[in-house]
Design an enzyme around this catalytic site. Structure first.
Site, short mmCIF file in Angstrom:
data_model
loop_
_atom_site.label_atom_id
_atom_site.label_comp_id
_atom_site.label_asym_id
_atom_site.label_seq_id
_atom_site.Cartn_x
_atom_site.Cartn_y
_atom_site.Cartn_z
N ASP A 67 -104.61 -9.34 -6.95
CA ASP A 67 -105.68 -10.26 -7.40
C ASP A 67 -106.96 -9.84 -6.67
OD1 ASP A 67 -104.74 -11.24 -4.88
OD2 ASP A 67 -105.56 -13.22 -5.30
N HIS A 97 -103.92 -9.02 5.44
CA HIS A 97 -102.75 -9.55 4.71
C HIS A 97 -102.11 -8.51 3.78
CE1 HIS A 97 -104.20 -13.48 6.00
NE2 HIS A 97 -105.36 -13.21 5.46
C1 BDR Z 1 -103.79 -13.96 0.57
O1 BDR Z 1 -104.61 -14.75 -0.27
C2 BDR Z 1 -105.63 -13.96 -0.85
O2 BDR Z 1 -106.84 -14.59 -0.69
C3 BDR Z 1 -105.63 -12.65 -0.11
O3 BDR Z 1 -106.03 -11.59 -0.94
C4 BDR Z 1 -104.21 -12.52 0.36
O4 BDR Z 1 -103.43 -11.96 -0.66
C5 BDR Z 1 -103.89 -14.45 2.00
O5 BDR Z 1 -103.43 -15.76 2.11
CA CA Z 2 -104.46 -10.84 -2.54
#
Ligand code: BDR
Ligand code: CA
Length: 316
Positions: free
Chosen positions: A10, A244
């Site tokens: 995403d 992340h």
């Molecule tokens: C996750 O949420 C999204 O905003 C980031 O891309 C990551 O995948 C972190 O909580």
């Molecule tokens: Ca993400």
């Protein structure tokens, strides 16, 4: 032998970093990117994937558009906090030259299903957004749940969530889909906030990319600096931005980067704890554990890997 990988993104700043990490990993062959919604609408995420693949010198990687919202919702609107962290366009409000090609005609879900049938154990799927496409693939083909190897960024087992006390952002978008994935899929590795918030990037790191002097390096540094700046407001105690999504790719390459706890997981789908990822009390004594949760990470080694792998892509 290289391992085939599909990224379900995403995109999103850290999704962009995950893409670069995968492209810079000689152990991986990126056979496709599937787009989901979350940090941005699915259309914007797909446009970002196509533009970033061009920027990173890999216009041959196919991109497939996924489902636009959770199955139990009528639509999707980007949360204010997502735009604050990733920029309104998902890539830190940095302008990227639009790609000259569009997404493939085949849907993301069909591509996921067919790829698992074709490649089986040679393929790993790394979702870094909501689990909507993955749940749809599970429902479309029983073989998918049996055979897919999934390493996802999402959830939080030993720490609070980041959109509520309980819920991490990706799981929060579609808890029912994540719950279905944890209950039905046979091999899920969860890389959640427990570990991703221990892996941080700073302005000193992005300054090293700038020194490379390429367009890709400058753009990715600009994109990432926007994200580091947002973290100064949302989590000033960390001293950097959370890596992340690239950590999930790192674990797909080399799981010795993390300590894995075998647990049969579930997700709370309603009530006060909606979006919580937790062990399933009803499957507690089942011998076969279908998920492993990362609860420790060698952050220093991962950061070194990330700088080397992303640096390789940006230098070319
Ligand atoms: C996750 O949420 C999204 O905003 C980031 O891309 C990551 O995948 C972190 O909580
Ligand atoms: Ca993400």
């Amino acid at each position: 032998m290289t391992k085939k990988i599909i990224l379900d993104l995403d995109t999103g700043v850290d999704d962009a970093l995950a893409l670069a990490y995968a492209l810079g990993s000689p152990e991986l062959e990126l056979i496709g990117v599937t787009g989901t919604y979350g940090n941005v609408l699915v259309e914007q995420g797909v446009a970002n994937d196509l533009a970033l693949l061009d920027l990173f010198g890999h216009p041959e990687v196919p991109v497939y558009a996924g489902l636009p919202h959770a199955g139990d919702r009528d639509g999707f609107e980007v949360l204010e906090i997502s735009s604050f962290i990733h920029g309104a366009n998902g890539v830190g409000d940095v302008e990227l030259p639009a790609a000259t090609r569009g997404p493939e005609e085949k849907s993301a879900v069909d591509f996921l299903v067919e790829s698992v049938r074709e490649h089986g154990d040679d393929l790993v799927i790394v979702p870094t957004g909501p689990s909507t496409n993955i749940a749809a693939a599970i429902e479309a083909d029983p073989e998918f749940a049996e055979k897919a190897h999934i390493v996802l960024m999402g959830g939080a087992l030993t720490v609070p969530g980041n959109v509520s006390a309980w819920a991490e952002a990706n799981i929060n978008q579609d808890p029912a889909a994540s719950d279905l994935m944890f209950r039905r899929a046979r091999d899920v590795t969860m890389v959640g906030l427990d570990v991703t918030l221990q892996t941080l990037l700073t302005y000193e790191d992005t300054a090293k990319w700038r020194e490379l002097g390429t367009e890709a390096a400058t753009k990715l540094a600009d994109i990432t600096d926007y994200y580091i700046k947002a973290y100064e407001t949302t989590a000033p105690y960390l001293g950097g931005c959370g890596l992340h999504d690239p950590l999930a790719v790192g674990v797909a390459v080399d799981e010795s980067l993390v300590d894995l706890l075998p647990v049969n997981m579930k997700v709370d789908t309603e009530g006060e704890t909606r979006g919580r990822t937790i062990g399933d009390e009803e499957r507690l004594s089942e011998k076969e554990k279908t998920a492993r949760v990362a609860v420790g990470v060698d952050a220093e080694r991962f950061l070194a890997e990330l700088m080397e792998r992303i640096g390789r892509v940006l230098a070319d």
